[in-house]
Write an enzyme that holds these catalytic residues in place. Structure first.
Site, PDB file in Angstrom:
ATOM      1  N   CYS A  59       0.820  -1.212   0.000  1.00 31.61           N
ATOM      2  CA  CYS A  59       0.000   0.000   0.000  1.00 31.61           C
ATOM      3  C   CYS A  59       0.853   1.262   0.000  1.00 31.61           C
ATOM      4  CB  CYS A  59      -0.899   0.015   1.235  1.00 31.61           C
ATOM      5  SG  CYS A  59      -2.044  -1.364   1.279  1.00 31.61           S
ATOM      6  N   ASP A  60       2.070   1.187   0.541  1.00 35.54           N
ATOM      7  CA  ASP A  60       2.862   2.407   0.671  1.00 35.54           C
ATOM      8  C   ASP A  60       4.297   2.269   0.178  1.00 35.54           C
ATOM      9  OD1 ASP A  60       3.839   0.756   2.647  1.00 35.54           O
ATOM     10  OD2 ASP A  60       3.272   2.057   4.319  1.00 35.54           O
ATOM     11  N   ARG A  61       4.576   1.253  -0.640  1.00 38.70           N
ATOM     12  CA  ARG A  61       5.929   1.142  -1.189  1.00 38.70           C
ATOM     13  C   ARG A  61       5.920   0.405  -2.520  1.00 38.70           C
ATOM     14  NH1 ARG A  61      10.295  -1.015   1.997  1.00 38.70           N
ATOM     15  NH2 ARG A  61       9.056  -0.655   3.877  1.00 38.70           N
ATOM     16  N   GLY A  98      -3.965   0.608   7.981  1.00 39.31           N
ATOM     17  CA  GLY A  98      -5.324   1.064   7.737  1.00 39.31           C
ATOM     18  C   GLY A  98      -6.200  -0.063   7.231  1.00 39.31           C
ATOM     19  N   HIS A 133       0.563  -8.317   6.508  1.00 36.58           N
ATOM     20  CA  HIS A 133       0.306  -8.247   5.072  1.00 36.58           C
ATOM     21  C   HIS A 133       1.590  -8.265   4.253  1.00 36.58           C
ATOM     22  CE1 HIS A 133      -3.581  -6.968   6.555  1.00 36.58           C
ATOM     23  NE2 HIS A 133      -4.082  -7.106   5.352  1.00 36.58           N
TER      24      HIS A 133
END
Length: 424
Positions: free
Chosen positions: A50-52, A194, A116
């Site tokens: 989600c962020d990388r 999140g 995850h």
């Protein structure tokens, strides 16, 4: 010579806006791997979370893959290469190996121990194999990193931390709102933690969930993952007022929820309480919001306190996990070094064997003469090289020292000299 390379972007290196453009959806990874192959890379893996986004590959003596990777990411994100370069990091060699192990073990993300990440690492490995872009030594690196991550999960309690955070979020939501089967939640932004919190609320029979992202395509993809619906971002006041639970995880270095905005949504809710979970690093919620009557604000640290009685136990687990990762990474690097030395050792053994056979042949069956011939022939090349280095100009003086040190180490000459003294 081959060197491991990692090129990537994460929340520490890049802005949220840049990551929104750089991080591919799962359906895009296959075509991007194909483009990497077309660009000349024969080994590569693309990890997306989600962020990388990270590209794992190799640098060979005749080819540096960094520029082609940056050019590919720039085209994908519709950005200039120099702009993309400002948001990317490049790790090589031992640093790249240690980074891969830390990422696979969920020790490099915003939330340490996120469950995850391991699944996403495995999926990246599967896609790279399916694309025919994994072979030695990159395949060994990824497999070793995954095996280490499994050790971390089995030998420490670090993998339980996000689960406890999720349980704490559900517990707080039930305390503030009562039964969740009539409650609505809004996820603003998208991150691994999140997603964990939102999934936990869904499993607790939450009545309704919406997700909002600046990039509508990514918002719709996130909504499919969570089996909910996407809304436009910035979120309208009416949409905010409908939410009984708000999870904020944009992390774009500015406050998404300000006191003025939350005052307005509380008025619209007729001052019914709202639970706000600030899951972003840096925070999305102005700390002053917590002073408003009816706004119950919790950060990730607060959730950890609720779930585990403070941060100390989690840090202890993380420290144990880092010890495992460091030890396994060093063991992998040692194995790689030994493997890289193997062709030289095989060549040396072959050279010695050829010299032995020639000496026996030329000695005509005389064992003493054969051994003398063997010693002379084996020492001829190194003796010539040492004499040449010793007679060279001053700038080559370091070469002589290097040669003599290597010979002493490889043949343990100092120990042999001591043994000779003992024999006298």
């Amino acid at each position: 010579m081959q060197t491991f390379i990692v090129v990537g972007a994460n929340p520490r290196s890049s802005s949220l806006g840049a990551r929104d453009r750089l991080i591919p959806e799962p359906a895009h990874v296959g075509p991007l791997l194909h483009e990497l192959r077309t660009a000349g890379l024969d080994q590569a893996m693309i990890l997306t979370t989600c962020d990388r986004v990270e590209v794992y590959t190799l640098r060979r003596d005749d080819r540096d893959p960094v520029d082609p990777i940056m050019a590919l990411l720039a085209r994908f994100a519709d950005m200039q290469p120099e702009e993309v370069a400002r948001h990317l990091y490049v790790h090589s060699g031992d640093v790249a190996v240690r980074h891969a192990f830390a990422v696979a073990a969920a020790l490099d993300g915003t939330v340490v121990g996120d469950p995850h990440v391991n699944a996403q690492f495995k999926e990246a490995y599967r896609q790279a194999r399916a694309a025919g872009l994994l072979a030695e030594p990159l395949d060994s690196l990824i497999q070793a990193a995954l095996a280490t991550a499994k050790q971390v999960r089995s030998r420490t309690g670090i993998g339980q931390a996000p689960v406890s955070l999720a349980a704490a979020a559900v517990d707080l939501a039930q305390r503030v709102q009562g039964r969740l089967d009539g409650a609505r939640a809004l996820l603003i932004g998208w991150s691994d933690i999140g997603e964990v919190l939102a999934q936990a609320l869904r499993q607790a029979r939450l009545a309704d969930l919406a997700v909002a992202l600046p990039n509508l395509e990514r918002a719709e993809a996130a909504a499919r993952i969570l089996d909910c619906h996407a809304v436009a971002c910035p979120v309208s006041p009416a949409q905010l007022a409908r939410a009984d639970v708000i999870i904020a995880c944009l992390g774009d270095r500015r406050y998404t929820l300000t006191p003025e905005l939350v005052k307005a949504l509380l008025r619209a809710r007729r001052y019914q309480p709202v639970l706000i979970i600030d899951a972003a690093v840096p925070g999305d919620v102005d700390p002053a919001v917590g002073d408003l009557d009816g706004a119950f604000v919790y950060t990730l640290d607060d959730l950890e306190t609720v779930a585990r009685g403070g941060r100390a136990s989690r840090e202890e687990e993380a420290a144990r996990a880092r010890e495992i990762v460091a030890a396994e990474a060093e063991a992998f690097l040692r194995r790689q070094a030994e493997r890289s030395a193997l062709p030289v050792l095989i060549g040396l053994r072959r050279h010695f064997e050829n010299a032995r056979r020639a000496a026996l042949r030329d000695a005509g069956g005389d064992a003493e003469r054969a051994t003398r011939l063997l010693i002379q022939r084996l020492l001829h090349a190194p003796s010539t090289r040492l004499r040449r280095a010793a007679s060279a100009e001053a700038e080559l003086a370091g070469e002589l020292e290097e040669f003599t040190r290597a010979l002493r180490t490889l043949f343990d000459l100092d120990a042999a000299a001591e043994e000779s003294k003992d024999d006298l």
